[in-house]
Design a protein around this motif. Structure first.
Motif, mmCIF file in Angstrom:
data_model
loop_
_atom_site.group_PDB
_atom_site.id
_atom_site.type_symbol
_atom_site.label_atom_id
_atom_site.label_comp_id
_atom_site.label_asym_id
_atom_site.label_seq_id
_atom_site.Cartn_x
_atom_site.Cartn_y
_atom_site.Cartn_z
ATOM 1 N N ALA A 1 0.717 -1.061 -0.068
ATOM 2 C CA ALA A 1 0.010 0.007 -0.019
ATOM 3 C C ALA A 1 0.806 1.333 0.120
ATOM 4 C CB ALA A 1 -0.942 -0.054 1.194
ATOM 5 N N ARG A 2 2.172 1.204 0.342
ATOM 6 C CA ARG A 2 2.860 2.362 0.289
ATOM 7 C C ARG A 2 2.911 3.064 -1.130
ATOM 8 N NH1 ARG A 2 9.081 -0.094 -0.770
ATOM 9 N NH2 ARG A 2 9.008 -0.013 -3.108
ATOM 10 N N ASP A 3 2.718 2.177 -2.082
ATOM 11 C CA ASP A 3 2.710 2.723 -3.581
ATOM 12 C C ASP A 3 1.351 3.439 -3.831
ATOM 13 O OD1 ASP A 3 5.217 2.019 -4.058
ATOM 14 O OD2 ASP A 3 4.672 -0.126 -4.391
ATOM 15 N N GLN A 4 0.569 3.404 -3.116
ATOM 16 C CA GLN A 4 -0.631 4.149 -3.202
ATOM 17 C C GLN A 4 -0.745 5.703 -2.702
ATOM 18 O OE1 GLN A 4 -4.237 2.245 -1.472
ATOM 19 N NE2 GLN A 4 -3.407 0.069 -1.985
ATOM 20 N N ILE A 5 0.478 5.964 -2.185
ATOM 21 C CA ILE A 5 0.689 7.413 -1.394
ATOM 22 C C ILE A 5 1.154 8.124 -2.560
ATOM 23 C CG2 ILE A 5 1.781 8.669 0.259
ATOM 24 C CD1 ILE A 5 -0.288 6.911 1.305
ATOM 25 N N ASP A 6 0.800 9.164 -2.926
ATOM 26 C CA ASP A 6 1.389 10.216 -3.759
ATOM 27 C C ASP A 6 2.497 10.922 -2.971
ATOM 28 O OD1 ASP A 6 1.944 12.143 -5.725
ATOM 29 O OD2 ASP A 6 0.129 13.181 -5.721
ATOM 30 N N TRP A 7 3.713 10.384 -3.040
ATOM 31 C CA TRP A 7 5.038 10.867 -2.341
ATOM 32 C C TRP A 7 5.143 12.147 -2.787
ATOM 33 C CZ3 TRP A 7 6.000 8.495 2.353
ATOM 34 C CH2 TRP A 7 5.471 7.360 2.374
ATOM 35 N N ALA A 8 5.021 12.456 -3.898
ATOM 36 C CA ALA A 8 5.229 13.972 -4.506
ATOM 37 C C ALA A 8 4.510 15.135 -3.749
ATOM 38 C CB ALA A 8 4.738 14.220 -6.070
ATOM 39 N N ARG A 9 3.507 14.887 -2.884
ATOM 40 C CA ARG A 9 3.084 15.513 -2.023
ATOM 41 C C ARG A 9 3.084 15.599 -0.532
ATOM 42 N NH1 ARG A 9 -2.647 15.675 -2.424
ATOM 43 N NH2 ARG A 9 -3.101 13.839 -3.365
ATOM 44 N N VAL A 10 4.223 14.781 -0.320
ATOM 45 C CA VAL A 10 4.610 14.403 1.161
ATOM 46 C C VAL A 10 5.916 15.099 1.282
ATOM 47 C CG1 VAL A 10 5.256 12.785 2.830
ATOM 48 C CG2 VAL A 10 3.410 12.416 1.040
ATOM 49 N N HIS A 11 6.046 15.859 2.466
ATOM 50 C CA HIS A 11 7.221 16.561 2.886
ATOM 51 C C HIS A 11 7.433 15.660 4.180
ATOM 52 C CE1 HIS A 11 7.661 20.043 0.313
ATOM 53 N NE2 HIS A 11 6.153 19.779 0.075
ATOM 54 N N ALA A 12 8.970 15.528 4.336
ATOM 55 C CA ALA A 12 9.437 14.930 5.493
ATOM 56 C C ALA A 12 10.267 15.842 6.174
ATOM 57 C CB ALA A 12 10.180 13.438 4.930
ATOM 58 N N TRP A 13 10.253 16.014 7.384
ATOM 59 C CA TRP A 13 10.957 16.416 8.432
ATOM 60 C C TRP A 13 11.436 15.753 9.686
ATOM 61 C CZ3 TRP A 13 11.477 21.891 7.087
ATOM 62 C CH2 TRP A 13 10.873 22.479 6.136
ATOM 63 N N TRP A 14 12.305 16.207 10.559
ATOM 64 C CA TRP A 14 12.777 15.465 11.635
ATOM 65 C C TRP A 14 12.617 16.292 13.010
ATOM 66 C CZ3 TRP A 14 14.342 14.489 6.696
ATOM 67 C CH2 TRP A 14 14.460 12.882 6.226
ATOM 68 N N GLY A 15 12.460 15.573 14.002
ATOM 69 C CA GLY A 15 12.012 16.142 15.159
ATOM 70 C C GLY A 15 13.656 16.479 15.826
ATOM 71 N N ASP A 16 14.605 15.656 15.525
ATOM 72 C CA ASP A 16 15.770 16.106 16.011
ATOM 73 C C ASP A 16 16.852 15.305 15.065
ATOM 74 O OD1 ASP A 16 15.683 13.394 17.031
ATOM 75 O OD2 ASP A 16 17.094 13.574 18.497
ATOM 76 N N GLU A 17 18.253 15.827 15.328
ATOM 77 C CA GLU A 17 19.265 14.999 14.640
ATOM 78 C C GLU A 17 20.637 15.245 15.607
ATOM 79 O OE1 GLU A 17 20.362 12.971 12.733
ATOM 80 O OE2 GLU A 17 19.319 13.456 11.060
ATOM 81 N N ARG A 18 21.426 14.119 15.186
ATOM 82 C CA ARG A 18 22.786 14.371 15.675
ATOM 83 C C ARG A 18 23.475 15.262 14.964
ATOM 84 N NH1 ARG A 18 20.419 9.274 15.952
ATOM 85 N NH2 ARG A 18 20.499 7.947 18.155
#
Length: 270
Positions: free
Chosen positions: A60-77
């Protein structure tokens, strides 16, 4: 709309990761039907990355229109780009490099080898967030968080200044009790602007911190106790982590299995 906290208990770690992955894909399909783009906040940690890998493993991951998804992070090393300890790199390996999300939609924290100070890195990430939101911070539809045995979230640790910061934004952390000591993190007020906060944790070593948080412990002592999404806050835990959770907070449908229908295992996620 409700801001209540709920706890969903799963039989074991594998069931936990599979349940959260399935919920995520179902909710993402709904969200992308409602709005032009969706902003997510991802987390690191072993369980958080297991969830991302479980998402990647579902057709089902391929049913997502990932072009309209933005990924951020809560923290980083604060380590070099591409370092195996970076939450970003782990998320890429587990999921992001396996789906059709544009490179411009992956908003990684600055790295230590980019010629910036830690404070400059925090300022740059804050500016990138504000630019994405048209002058304000974007609305995070789902924010994933892990929880440490000490009750820390992102890089907001007990007995440090981070959990006490009242500014909505990004801060530099110089004194993390976990290596490396230098990190970047969203502040608690920015995390709490998220519509849905999904905290995913497993293991008996998390039980005490979770119990204290749900019992109202001071945020400075147990930072996870200060987490509250604007629509929903859900703790997805395994049975080992549940021993000190008040019974009244555990959702009636506590254990998820593949045999449950959608109405059961999407309880409360509207």
């Amino acid at each position: 709309m409700t801001t209540e906290r709920r706890v969903l208990v799963h039989a074991d770690r594998a069931a936990l990761a599979g349940s959260v992955a399935s919920r995520f894909l179902t909710k993402m399909i709904d969200l992308l039907d409602e709005r032009d783009e969706v902003h997510l906040v991802l987390t690191g940690g072993s369980v958080g990355i297991e969830v991302l890998a479980a998402i990647a493993a579902l057709p089902a991951r391929d049913q997502i229109d990932w072009a309209r998804v933005h990924a951020w992070w809560g923290d980083e090393r604060w380590v070099p780009a591409g370092h195996a300890d970076r939450n970003e790199q782990q998320a890429r390996d587990a999921l992001l490099d396996l789906v059709a999300i544009p490179a411009s939609n992956i908003h990684a924290f600055p790295a230590s080898d980019e010629g910036l100070t830690l404070e400059e890195g925090a300022e740059r990430y804050r500016d990138e967030l504000l630019a994405a939101g048209g002058g304000d911070f974007p609305t995070f539809a789902i924010t994933f968080l892990g929880v440490g045995p000490d009750g820390h979230i992102a890089s907001l640790f007990p007995e440090r200044d981070g959990p006490r910061v009242t500014e909505t934004g990004v801060i530099a952390v110089h004194d993390s009790p976990k290596p490396p000591p230098a990190r970047l993190t969203l502040t608690l007020p920015l995390i709490n602007r998220s519509e849905r906060i999904w905290l995913v944790l497993a293991g008996g070593d998390k039980a005490a911190a979770l119990g204290l948080a749900l019992a109202g412990a001071a945020v400075a002592d147990v930072p996870v106790g200060g987490v509250l999404g604007t629509k929903r806050t859900v703790f997805f835990i395994d049975d080992d982590a549940s021993s000190e959770v008040p019974e009244s907070l555990i959702a009636p449908t506590s254990y998820w299995t593949g045999a449950m229908d959608q109405a059961e295992w999407t309880l409360g996620e509207q």
